[in-house]
Scaffold this active site. Structure first.
Site, PDB file in Angstrom:
ATOM      1  N   ASP A  30       0.798  -1.409   0.150  1.00 18.44           N
ATOM      2  CA  ASP A  30       0.339  -0.439   0.063  1.00 18.44           C
ATOM      3  C   ASP A  30       0.857   0.569   0.070  1.00 18.44           C
ATOM      4  O   ASP A  30       2.449   1.337   0.905  1.00 18.44           O
ATOM      5  CB  ASP A  30      -0.461   0.103   1.321  1.00 18.44           C
ATOM      6  CG  ASP A  30      -2.535   1.083   0.980  1.00 18.44           C
ATOM      7  OD1 ASP A  30      -3.246  -0.150   0.754  1.00 18.44           O
ATOM      8  OD2 ASP A  30      -1.711   2.023   0.990  1.00 18.44           O
ATOM      9  N   GLU A 156     -18.603  -6.568   3.657  1.00 14.44           N
ATOM     10  CA  GLU A 156     -18.148  -5.667   4.640  1.00 14.44           C
ATOM     11  C   GLU A 156     -18.671  -6.236   5.417  1.00 14.44           C
ATOM     12  O   GLU A 156     -20.107  -6.861   6.276  1.00 14.44           O
ATOM     13  CB  GLU A 156     -17.953  -4.467   4.833  1.00 14.44           C
ATOM     14  CG  GLU A 156     -16.886  -3.824   3.655  1.00 14.44           C
ATOM     15  CD  GLU A 156     -16.598  -2.803   3.713  1.00 14.44           C
ATOM     16  OE1 GLU A 156     -16.995  -1.647   4.990  1.00 14.44           O
ATOM     17  OE2 GLU A 156     -16.791  -1.410   2.521  1.00 14.44           O
ATOM     18  N   CYS A 261     -19.325   0.793  -1.563  1.00  9.00           N
ATOM     19  CA  CYS A 261     -19.558  -0.125  -3.013  1.00  9.00           C
ATOM     20  C   CYS A 261     -20.336   0.150  -3.635  1.00  9.00           C
ATOM     21  O   CYS A 261     -20.504   0.688  -4.937  1.00  9.00           O
ATOM     22  CB  CYS A 261     -19.109  -1.219  -3.080  1.00  9.00           C
ATOM     23  SG  CYS A 261     -17.343  -2.117  -2.528  1.00  9.00           S
ATOM     24  N   LYS A 264     -21.863   3.820  -5.877  1.00  8.37           N
ATOM     25  CA  LYS A 264     -20.653   4.346  -6.838  1.00  8.37           C
ATOM     26  C   LYS A 264     -20.830   2.884  -8.124  1.00  8.37           C
ATOM     27  O   LYS A 264     -20.940   3.423  -9.222  1.00  8.37           O
ATOM     28  CB  LYS A 264     -18.987   4.351  -5.928  1.00  8.37           C
ATOM     29  CG  LYS A 264     -18.381   3.448  -6.251  1.00  8.37           C
ATOM     30  CD  LYS A 264     -17.075   2.761  -6.231  1.00  8.37           C
ATOM     31  CE  LYS A 264     -16.670   2.006  -5.146  1.00  8.37           C
ATOM     32  NZ  LYS A 264     -15.603   1.062  -6.315  1.00  8.37           N
TER      33      LYS A 264
HETATM   34  P1  NAD Z   1     -10.523   1.228   0.279  1.00  6.89           P
HETATM   35  O1  NAD Z   1     -10.183   2.713  -0.144  1.00  6.89           O
HETATM   36  O2  NAD Z   1     -10.747   0.967   1.718  1.00  6.89           O
HETATM   37  O3  NAD Z   1      -8.620   0.687  -0.548  1.00  6.89           O
HETATM   38  C1  NAD Z   1      -7.858   1.291  -1.771  1.00  6.89           C
HETATM   39  C2  NAD Z   1      -6.372   0.620  -1.053  1.00  6.89           C
HETATM   40  O4  NAD Z   1      -5.874   0.837  -1.948  1.00  6.89           O
HETATM   41  C3  NAD Z   1      -6.251   2.315  -0.150  1.00  6.89           C
HETATM   42  O5  NAD Z   1      -5.911   1.751   1.313  1.00  6.89           O
HETATM   43  C4  NAD Z   1      -5.232   3.139  -1.011  1.00  6.89           C
HETATM   44  O6  NAD Z   1      -4.083   3.574   0.204  1.00  6.89           O
HETATM   45  C5  NAD Z   1      -4.400   1.519  -1.437  1.00  6.89           C
HETATM   46  N1  NAD Z   1      -3.743   2.111  -2.799  1.00  6.89           N
HETATM   47  C6  NAD Z   1      -4.379   3.102  -2.982  1.00  6.89           C
HETATM   48  N2  NAD Z   1      -3.467   3.677  -4.624  1.00  6.89           N
HETATM   49  C7  NAD Z   1      -2.520   2.241  -4.454  1.00  6.89           C
HETATM   50  C8  NAD Z   1      -0.942   1.955  -5.476  1.00  6.89           C
HETATM   51  N3  NAD Z   1      -0.625   2.334  -6.000  1.00  6.89           N
HETATM   52  N4  NAD Z   1      -0.267   1.020  -4.940  1.00  6.89           N
HETATM   53  C9  NAD Z   1      -0.404   0.384  -3.588  1.00  6.89           C
HETATM   54  N5  NAD Z   1      -1.681   0.272  -3.264  1.00  6.89           N
HETATM   55  C10 NAD Z   1      -2.859   1.547  -3.338  1.00  6.89           C
HETATM   56  O7  NAD Z   1     -10.906   0.871  -1.186  1.00  6.89           O
HETATM   57  P2  NAD Z   1     -11.947  -1.174  -0.924  1.00  6.89           P
HETATM   58  O8  NAD Z   1     -13.526  -1.275  -0.264  1.00  6.89           O
HETATM   59  O9  NAD Z   1     -11.233  -1.960   0.184  1.00  6.89           O
HETATM   60  O10 NAD Z   1     -12.395  -1.319  -2.554  1.00  6.89           O
HETATM   61  C11 NAD Z   1     -11.032  -1.547  -3.637  1.00  6.89           C
HETATM   62  C12 NAD Z   1     -11.931  -2.183  -4.693  1.00  6.89           C
HETATM   63  O11 NAD Z   1     -12.197  -3.480  -4.052  1.00  6.89           O
HETATM   64  C13 NAD Z   1     -13.093  -1.434  -5.082  1.00  6.89           C
HETATM   65  O12 NAD Z   1     -13.007  -1.358  -6.933  1.00  6.89           O
HETATM   66  C14 NAD Z   1     -14.354  -1.984  -4.827  1.00  6.89           C
HETATM   67  O13 NAD Z   1     -15.249  -0.927  -5.857  1.00  6.89           O
HETATM   68  C15 NAD Z   1     -13.790  -3.464  -4.602  1.00  6.89           C
HETATM   69  N6  NAD Z   1     -14.312  -3.847  -3.755  1.00  6.89           N
HETATM   70  C16 NAD Z   1     -14.748  -3.821  -2.117  1.00  6.89           C
HETATM   71  C17 NAD Z   1     -15.733  -4.534  -1.843  1.00  6.89           C
HETATM   72  C18 NAD Z   1     -15.881  -4.107  -0.217  1.00  6.89           C
HETATM   73  O14 NAD Z   1     -16.413  -4.591   0.726  1.00  6.89           O
HETATM   74  N7  NAD Z   1     -14.734  -3.137   0.384  1.00  6.89           N
HETATM   75  C19 NAD Z   1     -16.051  -5.168  -2.090  1.00  6.89           C
HETATM   76  C20 NAD Z   1     -15.698  -6.169  -3.067  1.00  6.89           C
HETATM   77  C21 NAD Z   1     -14.981  -5.345  -4.199  1.00  6.89           C
END
Ligand code: NAD
Length: 440
Positions: A30, A156, A261, A264
Site C-alpha cells: 500500500d 464488509e 461499493c 458508486k
Molecule cells: P479502500 O479505499 O478501502 O482501499 C484501497 C487501498 O488502495 C487504499 O489503502 C489505498 O491507499 C491503496 N492504494 C491506492 N493506490 C495504490 C497504489 N498505487 N499502490 C498500492 N496501494 C494503493 O477500497 P476498498 O473498499 O478496499 O475497495 C477496493 C476495490 O475493491 C474497489 O474497486 C471496490 O469497489 C472493490 N470491492 C470492495 C469491496 C468492499 O467490501 N470494500 C467488495 C468488493 C469489491
C-alpha cells in the site's frame, strides 16, 4: 504460491490475510506508510470479524508481510492481486481508474519474468484489455504478463468469511496458463469456480451489485407504499422472499444502501449502460438510485410523525454510524445521512456506534458521538435506530426505559421486536409498519 496484494483497504487486507490462511506466501502493498506499519505489527486498521486473529498469526509466522515497495513485491511474488480503490470520478458518472492504472504503471517496470496480474477491484467494462496492453508496453516481460479479472463479492462485516468461504469465484481468463494458475491459487477453497472471458467477469460484478441495489430499492419503495396504506412491510418482504425466484436476501426494508461499493458501483454501471446504448437499463438503475437518495427524507417523515412535530430543538439519539453492522466503514452511511439531516433541521444529535465512532468523527466532526449505549439515550426525546447492530436488537428495553425524557424509539431498519419494547413501556415506530405502543 508467492502472491502480492496491491492495495490494502477493506478488500485488500482481508484478501491478503485469507490468502495467507490458505497457505500462500503473501506480501501486501500500500502507499500508506502508517497503514503498512500497523499491519506489520499484526494489527487490523479496519474493524472486521476474524481479521485480528489472522493478521496476528500470519504476520508472526512471516507468511504475511506488508510493504510500500512495489519493487519488493515484484521480487517476492509471481502473482499480483490488484485491490486498489475505484472511487467515482469527479463528474460523478464513471469510475476514477487512477489507482488501478497508477498501480499497474508502478509495477510494470519490475515485471521481468512471466507474471499473472489478477484484478479484484470493481472496474469499468474493458479495463482488463486496457491493462494487458499497458503492461505489454511497459513491462520487460511484455506479453508474458497476463491479466485475469477476478471480481470480489465479499460483504464488509463478513469479509474474512466471504474470502475463505465464498459462494462462488469468478475468473475472467485470457489463456489456459492463466486459468491453471487461478485454479491452483484457489484450490484450497471449496466453492464453484466460474471461468469465463475477462469482459464477462467485469460485467458479472457490475450486474451483481446493480441487481442488489435494485432489490433493496424495490423493497424500500414498497415500504413507503406500506407506510401510506397501513400494510406491514416486514411481513410483505418475508413472504415474497419465500418465492425462490425472488429470494429473501437483501429484502430488509430500511434507509437504503450505502458504503464504499454499492452507491458508486450502481452509478458507474448506469453510466456504462448509457454509454453502451442500453438506455432502458440505465433508466431502471437510475430509478433505484432515486429511491435510495430519497430514503433519508422518508426517515425524516417518520421521525417527524413519531415526534408529533418538527425535530427542531429536540434531543435525538441516533443509534448507528456505520453504513451497516459488522464494519467501521462510514462511507456513504445512510445512518449518518439521517443524523445530519436531523441536525440540519435543528435537532440536537448524539450518535452512538459500538465500533465506528472514530471513523465517523474523522468524516463528520460536526456531530456529537458516544460509545456508551446507556449514556446515549439519557435525556433523549427520541431514539432513532439507523444501523441494525445486534447491540441494539439485543439491548434490554426495560433497563433503558427510564433514561430518556420520552421512551420513544424509531426503528428505521425494522429490526426490533416491537412487542418486547412496548411491553417495557416504549412507544415504537418502525419504517413501513403500523406503529405499536402505549400512547404517552
Ligand atoms: P479502500 O479505499 O478501502 O482501499 C484501497 C487501498 O488502495 C487504499 O489503502 C489505498 O491507499 C491503496 N492504494 C491506492 N493506490 C495504490 C497504489 N498505487 N499502490 C498500492 N496501494 C494503493 O477500497 P476498498 O473498499 O478496499 O475497495 C477496493 C476495490 O475493491 C474497489 O474497486 C471496490 O469497489 C472493490 N470491492 C470492495 C469491496 C468492499 O467490501 N470494500 C467488495 C468488493 C469489491
Amino acid at each position: 504460491m508467492r502472491v502480492s496484494v496491491i492495495g490494502c483497504g477493506h478488500l485488500g487486507i482481508p484478501h491478503a490475510a485469507g490468502m495467507a490462511e490458505i497457505g500462500h506466501e503473501v506480501i501486501g502493498v500500500d502507499t500508506d506508510q502508517a497503514k503498512i506499519d500497523t499491519l506489520n505489527r499484526g494489527e487490523a486498521p479496519i474493524y472486521e470479524a476474524e481479521l485480528p486473529e489472522l493478521l496476528k498469526r500470519h504476520t508472526a509466522s512471516g507468511q504475511l508481510r506488508f510493504t510500500t515497495s512495489v519493487a519488493e513485491a515484484a521480487e517476492a511474488a509471481d502473482v499480483h492481486f490488484l485491490a486498489v480503490g475505484t472511487p467515482i470520478d469527479a463528474d460523478g458518472r464513471g469510475y476514477d481508474m487512477g489507482q488501478v492504472f497508477g498501480a499497474a504503471r508502478a509495477l510494470a517496470p519490475h515485471l521481468t519474468r512471466p507474471t499473472v496480474i489478477i484484478g479484484k477491484s470493481t472496474v469499468t467494462p474493458g479495463t482488463t484489455a486496457k491493462l494487458a496492453d499497458l503492461l505489454a508496453r511497459h513491462a520487460p516481460a511484455g506479453r508474458d504478463v497476463e491479466v485475469v479479472w477476478n471480481p470480489e463479492f465479499l460483504r464488509e462485516g463478513h469479509a474474512v468469511a466471504d474470502t475463505l468461504r465464498p459462494d462462488r469465484i469468478v475468473a475472467g481468463v485470457p489463456s489456459h496458463r492463466a486459468e491453471d494458475i487461478v485454479r491452483e491459487l484457489y484450490a484450497p477453497i471449496d466453492a464453484p469456480l466460474v471461468v469465463c472471458d475477462p469482459p464477462t467477469a467485469e460485467m458479472i460484478k457490475g450486474a451483481a451489485n446493480s441487481f442488489l441495489g435494485l432489490k433493496i430499492s424495490f423493497i424500500n419503495a414498497v415500504a413507503d407504499m406500506c407506510a401510506a396504506s397501513g400494510a406491514d412491510v416486514a411481513t410483505v418482504a418475508a413472504t415474497i422472499g419465500m418465492d425462490p425466484r425472488i429470494g429473501s436476501g437483501g429484502m430488509s426494508p430500511g434507509i437504503g444502501y450505502g458504503g464504499g461499493c454499492l452507491p458508486k458501483d450502481i452509478r458507474a454501471f448506469t453510466a456504462a449502460a448509457r454509454q453502451l446504448g442500453a438506455d432502458a437499463a440505465a433508466d431502471l438503475l437510475r430509478a433505484a438510485e432515486i429511491i435510495n437518495e430519497h430514503r433519508p427524507a422518508s426517515a425524516l417523515d417518520l421521525i417527524t410523525q413519531a415526534l408529533g412535530g418538527t425535530p427542531a430543538g429536540r434531543d435525538i439519539t441516533v443509534w448507528g454510524a456505520a453504513f451497516k453492522p459488522g464494519t467501521n466503514d462510514v462511507r456513504e452511511s445512510p445512518a449518518l445521512a439521517v443524523a445530519r439531516l436531523l441536525q440540519d433541521r435543528g435537532a440536537r444529535i448524539t450518535v452512538h456506534d459500538p465500533h465506528a465512532v472514530p471513523t465517523a468523527l474523522a468524516r463528520h466532526p460536526e456531530l456529537e458521538y458516544t460509545t456508551d449505549l446507556a449514556a446515549s439515550v439519557k435525556g433523549a426525546e427520541a431514539v432513532v435506530l439507523a444501523t441494525e447492530w445486534p447491540h441494539y436488537r439485543d439491548a434490554d428495553p426495560a433497563a433503558l426505559r427510564d433514561l430518556p425524557t420520552e421512551p420513544l424509539i424509531v426503528d428505521l431498519r425494522t429490526t426490533l421486536d416491537p412487542h418486547r419494547w412496548t411491553a417495557a413501556g416504549w412507544r415504537v415506530h418502525q419504517l413501513g409498519r403500523p406503529a405499536v405502543g402505549t400512547p404517552q
